[in-house]
Design an enzyme around this catalytic site. Structure first.
Site, short mmCIF file in Angstrom:
data_model
loop_
_atom_site.label_atom_id
_atom_site.label_comp_id
_atom_site.label_asym_id
_atom_site.label_seq_id
_atom_site.Cartn_x
_atom_site.Cartn_y
_atom_site.Cartn_z
N GLU A 126 -5.71 -20.28 -7.60
CA GLU A 126 -6.97 -19.55 -7.51
C GLU A 126 -6.68 -18.08 -7.22
OE1 GLU A 126 -9.07 -20.59 -3.67
OE2 GLU A 126 -7.41 -22.01 -3.64
N LYS A 128 -6.63 -14.54 -5.40
CA LYS A 128 -6.60 -14.08 -4.00
C LYS A 128 -7.40 -12.78 -3.93
CE LYS A 128 -3.45 -13.51 -0.14
NZ LYS A 128 -3.90 -12.26 0.45
N ASP A 130 -9.40 -9.44 -2.50
CA ASP A 130 -9.08 -8.36 -1.57
C ASP A 130 -10.31 -8.03 -0.74
OD1 ASP A 130 -7.45 -6.44 -0.47
OD2 ASP A 130 -8.09 -4.90 -1.88
N TYR A 257 -13.45 -20.57 -0.42
CA TYR A 257 -12.23 -21.15 -0.97
C TYR A 257 -11.67 -22.31 -0.16
CZ TYR A 257 -10.22 -17.46 2.07
OH TYR A 257 -9.91 -16.64 3.12
N LYS A 346 2.21 -12.49 -5.11
CA LYS A 346 1.73 -11.10 -5.09
C LYS A 346 2.21 -10.38 -6.34
CE LYS A 346 -0.13 -10.28 -0.90
NZ LYS A 346 0.45 -9.41 0.07
N CYS A 440 15.99 31.87 -10.43
CA CYS A 440 15.75 30.74 -11.33
C CYS A 440 16.93 29.77 -11.28
CB CYS A 440 15.55 31.25 -12.74
SG CYS A 440 15.59 29.94 -13.97
N CYS A 443 18.83 30.10 -14.96
CA CYS A 443 19.52 31.30 -15.45
C CYS A 443 19.82 32.30 -14.35
CB CYS A 443 18.69 31.96 -16.55
SG CYS A 443 17.19 32.73 -15.91
N CYS A 480 10.05 31.99 -13.74
CA CYS A 480 11.27 32.75 -14.01
C CYS A 480 10.88 33.92 -14.91
CB CYS A 480 12.28 31.85 -14.70
SG CYS A 480 13.62 32.78 -15.44
N CYS A 485 15.43 32.99 -20.70
CA CYS A 485 15.89 31.84 -19.90
C CYS A 485 16.03 30.60 -20.79
CB CYS A 485 14.91 31.57 -18.77
SG CYS A 485 15.34 30.08 -17.84
S1 IVH Z 1 -6.58 -19.63 1.32
C1 IVH Z 1 -3.81 -20.04 5.15
N1 IVH Z 1 -7.61 -18.56 -0.77
O1 IVH Z 1 -5.68 -14.28 2.01
C2 IVH Z 1 -4.90 -19.17 4.77
N2 IVH Z 1 -7.01 -17.15 1.02
O2 IVH Z 1 -3.02 -14.26 3.39
C3 IVH Z 1 -5.33 -19.67 3.50
N3 IVH Z 1 -7.55 -14.79 0.64
O3 IVH Z 1 -6.73 -14.45 5.31
C4 IVH Z 1 -6.40 -19.00 2.91
N4 IVH Z 1 -8.47 -15.04 -1.33
O4 IVH Z 1 -8.35 -13.46 3.58
C5 IVH Z 1 -7.10 -18.34 0.44
N5 IVH Z 1 -8.63 -17.75 -2.69
C6 IVH Z 1 -8.11 -17.54 -1.48
C7 IVH Z 1 -8.06 -16.26 -0.92
C8 IVH Z 1 -7.48 -16.10 0.34
C9 IVH Z 1 -8.16 -14.19 -0.39
C10 IVH Z 1 -7.04 -14.10 1.84
C11 IVH Z 1 -7.67 -14.59 3.12
C12 IVH Z 1 -6.55 -14.94 4.03
C13 IVH Z 1 -5.39 -14.25 3.38
C14 IVH Z 1 -4.13 -15.04 3.63
#
Ligand code: IVH
Length: 720
Positions: A126, A128, A130, A257, A346, A440, A443, A480, A485
Site C-alpha cells: 500500500e 505510504k 506523507d 490503513y 523508500k 580570471c 587566463c 573576466c 579569454c
Molecule cells: S502502517 C508500524 N501504512 O508511516 C506502523 N503506515 O513509519 C505501521 N504511514 O507512523 C503503520 N502511510 O504515519 C502504515 N499506508 C500506511 C502508511 C503509514 C503512512 C506512516 C505512519 C507511520 C509511519 C511509519
C-alpha cells in the site's frame, strides 16, 4: 621532537575529526527529533533527517567506540505537547523500518522466512502517505477519541480537530455485504448487519492533497507568511491548531490503513481483509493497493507506483509492505519500536546533506564567473552528486554559504542538483568565507564587477557581453575583462553544440579538437571528417564515425534555434523564438537591421536592450562571416516554424517565479502543445503572466501594463 613532528601531534587526527562530527550530528539530530515529535514543527524534511542519521550510522560503524547507549539516536523520541491533553495509547504506535532497494527487500524476506520456518509468504502493498499518523477510538460504533502518535506510547488528544475532517466517520455501521470477503468475514464474526465491535481502534494518516498545499502556499505568499515545505507539515501544523475552526479551513483528509481490535486475530485472517473491512465500515482506504504472491510482484507494484507518484494527488514517501497473513504477523512480532512483519520501501531521497569541500569558479561564454560548489559525493534521487552550480555571488550570500558547511542539496527527478540550505547549527567555527577571485581562473585577466539591474546592463557599464539569464535582478556579476579569454570560446562551443543537440561532442572532446587544431570556431565542426578524428588517441574508427554521423544529422535546424545558437547577448531560447516568429527568415532579420527597421514597438515581447544587442550583433562583419561560413558548411535553416493549434492559439504567456507543481520546462511544453506561445519578457502583447513563488521583476512590469496575472492554481485550471 622536531617542529614538524610537534605540528603533526597538535593537528587533529581523522579520528578526532570523526568524533567532533559525531557530536555535532548527535546534537542536531536530537534537536530535529524534538522539533518533529514535540513541537510538530519539523524544520527540515525527512530526507534531510535521514541523511544526517545515515552519516552518523556510517561513522559509528567505522568508530564503534563512539557509540553511546544514552545518546539521543538510541532513545525513544520526545514528549507530547503540553497544550493538548495527553493520551496513553492502548497499543503502542510503532514505526517502520526502511528498505531502500531490492537487495534490502530480499534480505528482509530472508530474515522473516527463517523465523517463519518455511512456507510461502504472500504480501500486501500500500501507499505510504506523507501526513500525520493518528489513532481513532470507536466505542459502540461512536468516535470517542482521536490522538496523535506522540512518542508511540503517549500522544495528544486532538479529537475536536479530527472531528472537522469529513472523511472521519463519527459513527460506524456495517454496510451489509460489501466487496471481497466481507460476507465470510461477517459470518466468522457472527455479526449482524449494522453492528460493529464494541471497541475498535483505527489507525491512519491525516493528510492534505498536493493541490491544497499549493493553494495554502499561494495564500501564505500573499500574506507574507512562510511556505509549507510538504504535505506532512500542513497536516501536522493544522492538527496542532488549538482552534478547530482553523483546522476546518485546511481541508484535511483521512486515509485508514490499520485496524486494532482486542480479538482481531480470531476474526480477520489477512491484512488485506483489514482494508476491506475498513472500507466496509465507512473509511476512506486508498484504492491503490495490491495483494502480492511474492517479492517480484511487490517490486512490480513499487515500480508501477513510482511512475504514478509525481501525479498522485497526495504526497507520499514510499510503499508499505506487510506480510499479509495476520497469524504470521503475530509470530514475527515486534523488535524495538518496529514490527518485523512490515517494512517501508523508500524511494530515492530527493534531498540529502553533505559537506561543501570547495567552491570552484568557471568562466562562462560571456565572461561571467560562475561559482561551482564541490562536495563530498552523496546519493540524491538515485544518482551520486558531487557538484552544483551556485549561479552567482548573490546566491552564496543569500544562502550564507561557507566552505566546510553542511549543506542540503536537492535533486528532484531529472532536475539539476542545487544547494538549497545551509545547516548553520552544524558549524564548527572553522568554516571559511568565500571570495570571488580578483584574477580570471582561466587566463589571469582582471576580474571586474558589473552591477546588473532588472537583468540589463547599467548604462555606465562597459558593453561586455553578460548573459541575462545568468544573473538575477539587481545583482552583481563578476566577469573576466579579457576579450581573448579562451574560456569564453570554449563555453561558446559548448553552448553551440548543445543548441544544435550534437550530444557526441562533450566539453572534453571540443577542447581536444581545438587543441589539435581541428576546429577554430563552431562552424568548423560541420567539416570534420572521420579521417580527422580517427587517428587521435582514444578515438578510433567507430567513435569517429559516430561523431561525424551525428554532426551530419544535426545540420538542419529551426530558425529560432539557429538564432539561439548564435549566442547573441540577451537572446536566450524564448527571445530567439520571438525573433524567429517576427522575422520569419534570416534574410529578413538581417535586412531589417541593415535598414534600421528593428523598431521597438513593432516586435512582440522584445525590449530595447535586446534590440540593441541584436543590432550590434548583425552589424558586426565577423558575425555575418560566421553565419555565411555555417551555411557554406551545410547548416540549413528549416523553412517554417511548426506551431500546434489548440485552445491557447493566439495567446502569449510569460512565466515568472517557481511553480511548485511542475518544472518551467513542462509548463512551457504544455502551453505550446495547446498552441500558445511562451515569451521571455512582458510587453503589451503578452496575454497573461503566470506568477509562481518568488516572482521576478516581470510581474511588476505586467502589473504596470495591465497584463492579466495568473497564480499557479488558475494556470492549472486553465490547462484543464
Ligand atoms: S502502517 C508500524 N501504512 O508511516 C506502523 N503506515 O513509519 C505501521 N504511514 O507512523 C503503520 N502511510 O504515519 C502504515 N499506508 C500506511 C502508511 C503509514 C503512512 C506512516 C505512519 C507511520 C509511519 C511509519
Amino acid at each position: 621532537m622536531d617542529k614538524s613532528e610537534a605540528k603533526k601531534r597538535t593537528r587533529p587526527t581523522e579520528r578526532d575529526q570523526a568524533f567532533g562530527r559525531v557530536l555535532k550530528l548527535r546534537s542536531e539530530i536530537a534537536r530535529l527529533r524534538s522539533a518533529y515529535h514535540v513541537e510538530n514543527a519539523p524544520g527540515v524534511t525527512d530526507d534531510v533527517y535521514d541523511s544526517l542519521t545515515r552519516e552518523l550510522k556510517i561513522l559509528l560503524e567505522k568508530y564503534p567506540e563512539f557509540t553511546d547507549e544514552n545518546a539521543p539516536e538510541n532513545r525513544v523520541a520526545g514528549k507530547p505537547l503540553d497544550k493538548f491533553v495527553k493520551v496513553k495509547h492502548q497499543t503502542r504506535m510503532l514505526s517502520l523500518n526502511d528498505v531502500f532497494n531490492e537487495e534490502e527487500l530480499f534480505d528482509w524476506e530472508k530474515r522473516i522466512k527463517k523465523l517463519l520456518q518455511g512456507g510461502e509468504v504472500s504480501y500486501f502493498c500500500e501507499v505510504k502517505f506523507d501526513g500525520l499518523a493518528v489513532s481513532l477510538i470507536y466505542e459502540n460504533g461512536q468516535f470517542v477519541r482521536g490522538a496523535t502518535r506522540g512518542d508511540g506510547f503517549v500522544g495528544e488528544n486532538i479529537t475536536q480537530n479530527l472531528k472537522t475532517i469529513n472523511s472521519i466517520p463519527l459513527s460506524l455501521t456495517r454496510r451489509g455485504v460489501g466487496r471481497s470477503g466481507s460476507e465470510s468475514l461477517q459470518a466468522r464474526r457472527g455479526e449482524v448487519n449494522g453492528v460493529v465491535p464494541a471497541f475498535l481502534e483505527i489507525r491512519g494518516e491525516a493528510l492534505v492533497s498536493k493541490k491544497t498545499l499549493i493553494k495554502l502556499n499561494i495564500e501564505n505568499e500573499k500574506k507574507g507568511d512562510q511556505f509549507f515545505a510538504n504535505t506532512r507539515n500542513v497536516a501536522a501544523g493544522s492538527l496542532r491548531q488549538l482552534d478547530p475552526q482553523l483546522v476546518a479551513e485546511r481541508k484535511l483528509d483521512f486515509v485508514a490503513y490499520d485496524l486494532i481490535e482486542a480479538n482481531s486475530l480470531q476474526t480477520l485472517l489477512n491484512h488485506s481483509e483489514k482494508h476491506a473491512y475498513l472500507k466496509n465500515i465507512g473509511f476512506k482506504v486508498e484504492k491503490l493497493e495490491a495483494k502480492c504472491k511474492n517479492l517480484s510482484e511487490v517490486i512490480a507494484f513499487i515500480k508501477k507506483f513510482e511512475k504514478i507518484r509525481p501525479d498522485f494527488p497526495y504526497g507520499t514517501d514510499g510503499i508499505v509492505i506487510s506480510v499479509d497473513n495476520l497469524k504470521m504477523q503475530e509470530t514475527l512480532g515486534v523488535v524495538g519500536k518496529a514490527p518485523r512483519f512490515m517494512v517501508a520501501f523508500k524511494y530515492p531521497a530527493e534531498k540529502a546533506t553533505t559537506i561543501l569541500k570547495e567552491i570552484l569558479v568557471n568562466v562562462g561564454r560571456t565572461g561571467v564567473l560562475t561559482p561551482l560548489a564541490v562536495f563530498e559525493p552523496t546519493l540524491v534521487a538515485g544518482s551520486l552528486v558531487s557538484k552544483a552550480t551556485l549561479h552567482n555571488m548573490d546566491q552564496i550570500d543569500r544562502l550564507d554559504l561557507k566552505i566546510g558547511d553542511t549543506v542540503v542539496i536537492e535533486k528532484a527527478g531529472d532536475v539539476i542538483p542545487k544547494v538549497v540550505e545551509v545547516l548553520i547549527r552544524m558549524r564548527t567555527g572553522k568554516e571559511k568565507k568565500f571570495k570571488m577571485p580578483e584574477k580570471c581562473p582561466t587566463c589571469g585577466g582582471n576580474v571586474e564587477k558589473l552591477k546588473i539591474s532588472s537583468g540589463f546592463l547599467q548604462p555606465s557599464a562597459r558593453t561586455f557581453p553578460v548573459q541575462k539569464s545568468s544573473v538575477s535582478p539587481r545583482s552583481v556579476a563578476f566577469y573576466c575583462s579579457n576579450p581573448k579569454c579562451p574560456a569564453k570560446d570554449e563555453r561558446y562551443l559548448e553552448h553551440f553544440v548543445s543548441v544544435f543537440e550534437i550530444y557526441e561532442l562533450g566539453p572534453k572532446i571540443l577542447r581536444r579538437f581545438k587543441d589539435e587544431g581541428l576546429i577554430t570556431d563552431a562552424a568548423d565542426i560541420f567539416t570534420l571528417t572521420k579521417e580527422d578524428i580517427a587517428p587521435l588517441e582514444r578515438f578510433g574508427e567507430k567513435s569517429a564515425e559516430n561523431i561525424v554521423e551525428e554532426i551530419k544529422n544535426k545540420k538542419k535546424i529551426s530558425f529560432s534555434r539557429f538564432i539561439w545558437a548564435l549566442g547573441i547577448l540577451h537572446v536566450g531560447e524564448e527571445t530567439a523564438r520571438d525573433l524567429a516568429q517576427h522575422f520569419g527568415t534570416l534574410e529578413k532579420l538581417i535586412s531589417a537591421v541593415n535598414h534600421n527597421q528593428t523598431e521597438i514597438d513593432s516586435i512582440e515581447n522584445i525590449g530595447p536592450a535586446v534590440l540593441k544587442s541584436v543590432d550590434n550583433f548583425f552589424q558586426d562583419k565577423n558575425n555575418l562571416n560566421f553565419i555565411k561560413k555555417l551555411q557554406e558548411n551545410g547548416v540549413v535553416i528549416e523553412k517554417k516554424e511548426k506551431r500546434k493549434k489548440g485552445k491557447f492559439t493566439g495567446l502569449t504567456f510569460v512565466l515568472t517565479g517557481t511553480l511548485s507543481g511542475m518544472s518551467r520546462e513542462i509548463a512551457k511544453e504544455k502551453i505550446m502543445s495547446l498552441g500558445g506561445k511562451v515569451s521571455g519578457s512582458v510587453s503589451k502583447h503578452t496575454s497573461c503572466i503566470v506568477a509562481g513563488v518568488e516572482p521576478g521583476s516581470k510581474l511588476k512590469t505586467a502589473e504596470k501594463l495591465g497584463v492579466k496575472v495568473l497564480n499557479e492554481k488558475e494556470f492549472l485550471n486553465m490547462l484543464g
